[in-house]
Design an enzyme around this catalytic site. Sequence first.
Site, PDB file in Angstrom:
ATOM      1  CG  HIS A   1       6.463  -9.343 -26.581  1.00  0.00           C
ATOM      2  ND1 HIS A   1       6.062  -8.030 -26.631  1.00  0.00           N
ATOM      3  CD2 HIS A   1       5.755 -10.101 -27.040  1.00  0.00           C
ATOM      4  CE1 HIS A   1       4.875  -8.087 -27.342  1.00  0.00           C
ATOM      5  NE2 HIS A   1       4.723  -9.254 -27.773  1.00  0.00           N
TER       6      HIS A   1
ATOM      7  CG  HIS B   1       2.525  -4.377 -26.363  1.00  0.00           C
ATOM      8  ND1 HIS B   1       2.633  -4.493 -25.018  1.00  0.00           N
ATOM      9  CD2 HIS B   1       3.731  -4.712 -26.758  1.00  0.00           C
ATOM     10  CE1 HIS B   1       3.903  -4.911 -24.569  1.00  0.00           C
ATOM     11  NE2 HIS B   1       4.363  -5.131 -25.758  1.00  0.00           N
TER      12      HIS B   1
ATOM     13  CG  ASP C   1       6.980  -5.567 -23.323  1.00  0.00           C
ATOM     14  OD1 ASP C   1       6.770  -6.479 -24.037  1.00  0.00           O
ATOM     15  OD2 ASP C   1       7.195  -4.407 -24.013  1.00  0.00           O
TER      16      ASP C   1
ATOM     17  CD  GLU D   1      10.788  -7.453 -28.367  1.00  0.00           C
ATOM     18  OE1 GLU D   1      10.013  -7.388 -27.610  1.00  0.00           O
ATOM     19  OE2 GLU D   1      10.836  -6.968 -29.450  1.00  0.00           O
TER      20      GLU D   1
HETATM   21  C1  LIG Z   1       9.149  -2.969 -28.872  1.00  0.00           C
HETATM   22  C2  LIG Z   1       9.112  -4.095 -28.091  1.00  0.00           C
HETATM   23  N1  LIG Z   1       9.010  -3.638 -26.646  1.00  0.00           N
HETATM   24  C3  LIG Z   1       7.746  -4.840 -28.158  1.00  0.00           C
HETATM   25  O1  LIG Z   1       6.667  -4.945 -27.661  1.00  0.00           O
HETATM   26  N2  LIG Z   1       7.727  -5.572 -29.562  1.00  0.00           N
HETATM   27  C4  LIG Z   1       6.892  -6.077 -29.956  1.00  0.00           C
HETATM   28  C5  LIG Z   1       7.109  -7.242 -31.130  1.00  0.00           C
HETATM   29  C6  LIG Z   1       5.522  -5.220 -30.510  1.00  0.00           C
HETATM   30  O2  LIG Z   1       5.829  -4.046 -30.978  1.00  0.00           O
HETATM   31  O3  LIG Z   1       4.393  -5.609 -30.189  1.00  0.00           O
HETATM   32 ZN   LIG Z   2       5.996  -6.004 -25.935  1.00  0.00          ZN
END
Ligand SMILES: C[C@@H](N)C(=O)N[C@H](C)C(=O)O
Ligand SMILES: [Zn+2]
Length: 223
Positions: A201, A134, A141, A198
């Site tokens: 994601h 991210h 997401d 998730e």
């Molecule tokens: C926290 C969740 N929305 C997410 O994006 N998790 C992944 C593993 C991240 O933090 O990159």
């Molecule tokens: Zn994510």
Amino acid sequence: MRLLLLSGWCCLLAACSNDLNDDLSSPPISSDPLLAKVGLIDVLEVDRTLKVDLQYKRPSPISSRPLYAQDFQALLKPATALRLKEANRLVKAHGYRILVWDAYRPPSAQLELWNASGYNDTYVANPHNAPSQHSCGTAVDVTLVTSRGKPVKMPTGFDSVTPEAASHYQHSDPEIARNVRILQSAMRRAGFYPLPAEWWHYIDRDYRQYPETIPLSAVRPRG
Ligand SMILES: C[C@@H](N)C(=O)N[C@H](C)C(=O)O
Ligand SMILES: [Zn+2]
């Protein structure tokens, strides 16, 4: 005749992925000079038919504090945004649109999320080990909504830290199972990898081309 139809269908599929590959060879550049400089783009500049509702503008299951300003945009690497546009095109065949829950996440927000999670590396990337995709603009997401933006049945809400959030969870509700399949198939075909824990994601399969995190100060110099 059947062979003719089949080869027509294959040509159509090949043409679609060729269109994406053509676009990927010269990704768009943001009209915002600051974003263009850091190599990010607002997803709505690439595809106006995407829906956006950034979850970290308000308290979320992991962070009790909002992590983003109210005018924070859904930013991605231009090539990743093109893949998302392709996934959105594919879900339209089912009357759906992609709703973006999160996109570029500044490293400072990742650190805050990591701390708020109680250092839970099943659900949050540990920024002390390796950057979250991210923070490089190559992870997103997402969920599905109708073309009018109405929610549809999906496994869980955002950042649900539960077994039902797993990508391969066997959902007993056929509508949920079907919707997850539609999302997974569109995202995979557009060139994203899912994350096992998730369902929402996804990581651009070319994420290794963009290993650098982008600090918030580069995107919003005045905070
Ligand atoms: C926290 C969740 N929305 C997410 O994006 N998790 C992944 C593993 C991240 O933090 O990159
Ligand atoms: Zn994510």
